[in-house]
Design a protein around this motif. Sequence first.
Motif, PDB file in Angstrom:
ATOM      1  N   LEU A 129      20.260 -41.318  15.181  1.00  0.00           N
ATOM      2  CA  LEU A 129      18.873 -41.686  14.202  1.00  0.00           C
ATOM      3  C   LEU A 129      17.772 -40.744  14.701  1.00  0.00           C
ATOM      4  O   LEU A 129      17.306 -40.712  16.136  1.00  0.00           O
ATOM      5  N   ASP A 130      18.102 -39.444  14.640  1.00  0.00           N
ATOM      6  CA  ASP A 130      17.727 -38.182  15.165  1.00  0.00           C
ATOM      7  C   ASP A 130      17.693 -37.844  16.307  1.00  0.00           C
ATOM      8  O   ASP A 130      16.802 -37.632  16.623  1.00  0.00           O
ATOM      9  N   GLY A 131      18.510 -38.554  16.964  1.00  0.00           N
ATOM     10  CA  GLY A 131      19.391 -38.167  18.438  1.00  0.00           C
ATOM     11  C   GLY A 131      19.982 -40.162  18.736  1.00  0.00           C
ATOM     12  O   GLY A 131      19.921 -40.924  17.906  1.00  0.00           O
ATOM     13  N   ASN A 132      20.469 -39.361  20.086  1.00  0.00           N
ATOM     14  CA  ASN A 132      21.112 -40.366  20.354  1.00  0.00           C
ATOM     15  C   ASN A 132      20.263 -41.962  20.490  1.00  0.00           C
ATOM     16  O   ASN A 132      18.986 -41.395  20.813  1.00  0.00           O
ATOM     17  N   VAL A 133      20.373 -42.914  20.163  1.00  0.00           N
ATOM     18  CA  VAL A 133      19.819 -44.360  20.752  1.00  0.00           C
ATOM     19  C   VAL A 133      21.090 -44.730  21.338  1.00  0.00           C
ATOM     20  O   VAL A 133      20.141 -45.186  22.914  1.00  0.00           O
ATOM     21  N   CYS A 134      22.389 -45.517  21.375  1.00  0.00           N
ATOM     22  CA  CYS A 134      22.984 -46.153  22.309  1.00  0.00           C
ATOM     23  C   CYS A 134      24.261 -46.068  22.439  1.00  0.00           C
ATOM     24  O   CYS A 134      24.668 -45.212  20.810  1.00  0.00           O
ATOM     25  N   ALA A 135      24.924 -46.398  22.961  1.00  0.00           N
ATOM     26  CA  ALA A 135      26.424 -46.185  23.153  1.00  0.00           C
ATOM     27  C   ALA A 135      26.786 -47.209  23.830  1.00  0.00           C
ATOM     28  O   ALA A 135      26.567 -47.895  24.308  1.00  0.00           O
ATOM     29  N   TYR A 172      19.336 -43.946  25.457  1.00  0.00           N
ATOM     30  CA  TYR A 172      18.877 -43.093  25.885  1.00  0.00           C
ATOM     31  C   TYR A 172      17.962 -42.535  25.379  1.00  0.00           C
ATOM     32  O   TYR A 172      17.238 -42.747  25.049  1.00  0.00           O
ATOM     33  N   ASP A 173      17.137 -42.695  26.583  1.00  0.00           N
ATOM     34  CA  ASP A 173      15.993 -43.131  26.364  1.00  0.00           C
ATOM     35  C   ASP A 173      14.768 -41.788  27.708  1.00  0.00           C
ATOM     36  O   ASP A 173      13.606 -42.216  27.589  1.00  0.00           O
ATOM     37  N   GLY A 174      15.479 -41.335  28.258  1.00  0.00           N
ATOM     38  CA  GLY A 174      15.041 -40.523  28.843  1.00  0.00           C
ATOM     39  C   GLY A 174      14.104 -40.856  29.777  1.00  0.00           C
ATOM     40  O   GLY A 174      13.852 -40.447  30.797  1.00  0.00           O
ATOM     41  N   GLY A 175      14.329 -42.094  30.802  1.00  0.00           N
ATOM     42  CA  GLY A 175      13.462 -42.760  31.672  1.00  0.00           C
ATOM     43  C   GLY A 175      12.385 -43.451  31.083  1.00  0.00           C
ATOM     44  O   GLY A 175      11.755 -43.348  31.807  1.00  0.00           O
ATOM     45  N   ALA A 208      20.876 -50.987  35.139  1.00  0.00           N
ATOM     46  CA  ALA A 208      21.662 -50.238  35.727  1.00  0.00           C
ATOM     47  C   ALA A 208      20.554 -48.430  35.121  1.00  0.00           C
ATOM     48  O   ALA A 208      20.129 -48.472  33.924  1.00  0.00           O
ATOM     49  N   GLY A 209      20.291 -47.691  36.365  1.00  0.00           N
ATOM     50  CA  GLY A 209      19.664 -46.480  35.960  1.00  0.00           C
ATOM     51  C   GLY A 209      18.654 -45.523  36.103  1.00  0.00           C
ATOM     52  O   GLY A 209      17.517 -45.703  35.313  1.00  0.00           O
ATOM     53  N   HIS A 210      17.784 -47.295  36.952  1.00  0.00           N
ATOM     54  CA  HIS A 210      15.948 -47.231  36.680  1.00  0.00           C
ATOM     55  C   HIS A 210      15.485 -45.785  37.071  1.00  0.00           C
ATOM     56  O   HIS A 210      13.850 -46.019  36.707  1.00  0.00           O
ATOM     57  N   GLN A 211      16.293 -45.647  38.043  1.00  0.00           N
ATOM     58  CA  GLN A 211      15.429 -44.081  38.321  1.00  0.00           C
ATOM     59  C   GLN A 211      16.278 -42.692  37.592  1.00  0.00           C
ATOM     60  O   GLN A 211      15.649 -41.759  38.174  1.00  0.00           O
ATOM     61  N   ASN A 212      16.632 -43.159  36.894  1.00  0.00           N
ATOM     62  CA  ASN A 212      17.575 -42.216  35.281  1.00  0.00           C
ATOM     63  C   ASN A 212      16.761 -41.161  34.969  1.00  0.00           C
ATOM     64  O   ASN A 212      15.732 -42.261  34.232  1.00  0.00           O
ATOM     65  N   LYS A 213      16.881 -40.212  34.989  1.00  0.00           N
ATOM     66  CA  LYS A 213      16.136 -38.966  33.748  1.00  0.00           C
ATOM     67  C   LYS A 213      16.457 -38.936  32.558  1.00  0.00           C
ATOM     68  O   LYS A 213      15.046 -39.046  32.252  1.00  0.00           O
ATOM     69  N   THR A 214      17.760 -39.261  32.386  1.00  0.00           N
ATOM     70  CA  THR A 214      17.588 -39.080  30.803  1.00  0.00           C
ATOM     71  C   THR A 214      18.763 -40.838  30.153  1.00  0.00           C
ATOM     72  O   THR A 214      18.345 -40.702  28.906  1.00  0.00           O
ATOM     73  N   GLY A 215      18.800 -41.624  31.241  1.00  0.00           N
ATOM     74  CA  GLY A 215      18.893 -42.515  30.328  1.00  0.00           C
ATOM     75  C   GLY A 215      19.162 -44.352  30.879  1.00  0.00           C
ATOM     76  O   GLY A 215      19.319 -43.675  32.767  1.00  0.00           O
ATOM     77  N   ARG A 216      19.253 -45.163  30.674  1.00  0.00           N
ATOM     78  CA  ARG A 216      19.407 -46.625  31.778  1.00  0.00           C
ATOM     79  C   ARG A 216      20.406 -47.246  31.287  1.00  0.00           C
ATOM     80  O   ARG A 216      21.345 -46.962  30.121  1.00  0.00           O
ATOM     81  N   THR A 217      20.777 -48.420  31.615  1.00  0.00           N
ATOM     82  CA  THR A 217      22.626 -49.138  30.992  1.00  0.00           C
ATOM     83  C   THR A 217      22.273 -50.211  31.296  1.00  0.00           C
ATOM     84  O   THR A 217      21.194 -51.075  32.065  1.00  0.00           O
ATOM     85  N   ALA A 262      18.745 -60.687  22.432  1.00  0.00           N
ATOM     86  CA  ALA A 262      18.127 -59.625  21.164  1.00  0.00           C
ATOM     87  C   ALA A 262      17.007 -59.269  20.829  1.00  0.00           C
ATOM     88  O   ALA A 262      16.526 -57.974  20.467  1.00  0.00           O
ATOM     89  N   PRO A 263      15.970 -60.453  20.960  1.00  0.00           N
ATOM     90  CA  PRO A 263      14.562 -59.727  20.430  1.00  0.00           C
ATOM     91  C   PRO A 263      14.245 -58.524  21.562  1.00  0.00           C
ATOM     92  O   PRO A 263      13.591 -57.511  21.127  1.00  0.00           O
ATOM     93  N   ALA A 264      14.130 -58.447  22.688  1.00  0.00           N
ATOM     94  CA  ALA A 264      14.227 -57.085  23.806  1.00  0.00           C
ATOM     95  C   ALA A 264      14.774 -56.344  23.608  1.00  0.00           C
ATOM     96  O   ALA A 264      14.404 -55.059  23.890  1.00  0.00           O
ATOM     97  N   LEU A 265      16.341 -56.235  23.514  1.00  0.00           N
ATOM     98  CA  LEU A 265      17.268 -55.336  22.432  1.00  0.00           C
ATOM     99  C   LEU A 265      16.696 -54.755  21.451  1.00  0.00           C
ATOM    100  O   LEU A 265      16.463 -53.411  21.523  1.00  0.00           O
ATOM    101  N   THR A 266      16.447 -55.279  21.008  1.00  0.00           N
ATOM    102  CA  THR A 266      15.247 -54.681  19.737  1.00  0.00           C
ATOM    103  C   THR A 266      14.713 -54.245  20.366  1.00  0.00           C
ATOM    104  O   THR A 266      14.310 -52.830  19.385  1.00  0.00           O
ATOM    105  N   ARG A 267      13.763 -54.519  20.418  1.00  0.00           N
ATOM    106  CA  ARG A 267      12.351 -53.659  20.882  1.00  0.00           C
ATOM    107  C   ARG A 267      12.408 -52.793  21.628  1.00  0.00           C
ATOM    108  O   ARG A 267      11.561 -51.145  20.967  1.00  0.00           O
ATOM    109  N   TYR A 268      13.369 -52.020  22.434  1.00  0.00           N
ATOM    110  CA  TYR A 268      13.921 -51.671  23.186  1.00  0.00           C
ATOM    111  C   TYR A 268      14.668 -50.252  22.698  1.00  0.00           C
ATOM    112  O   TYR A 268      14.442 -49.249  22.285  1.00  0.00           O
ATOM    113  N   LEU A 269      15.325 -51.188  21.629  1.00  0.00           N
ATOM    114  CA  LEU A 269      16.005 -49.758  20.136  1.00  0.00           C
ATOM    115  C   LEU A 269      14.889 -49.485  19.941  1.00  0.00           C
ATOM    116  O   LEU A 269      15.284 -48.254  19.389  1.00  0.00           O
TER     117      LEU A 269
END
Length: 133
Positions: free
Chosen positions: A52-58, A71-74, A85-94, A105-112
Amino acid sequence: MSYEKDPRVDDYIDKLPDWQREVCHRVRDIAHAADPEVVETIKRTVQPYFVLDGNVCALLAAKDHVNVFLYDGGIVPDPDGIVTAGHQNKTGRTIAYYEGEPINAPALTRYLQRIIANNRAGGWRKIKAAQGL
């Protein structure tokens, strides 16, 4: 919940073991529930993406878990500690989900929803540049 499904995403999920199918269907539902405008597609030949206006998740099913790439840019906060994982990643996390593990589900929904809001604001690259990061 009703949303438009991409049959290629169904093909990907249908080939997985039962427990991975359940995880993927649950994450798929959560991604669409986060915003009704989320669209699913296939990128990188076989991977389900939610955009949605770019990558959200995969999604990527591995031997003993399912990875949800964010795809949160950290820059999206994780007060619920769902990122694995990916806490220090500059482009995304896992987030890795293993058999029998619950999905918050509530936490993942808020994150997305936060990723989607950032995408609508021009994307994490633009936001980072504006913040001088």
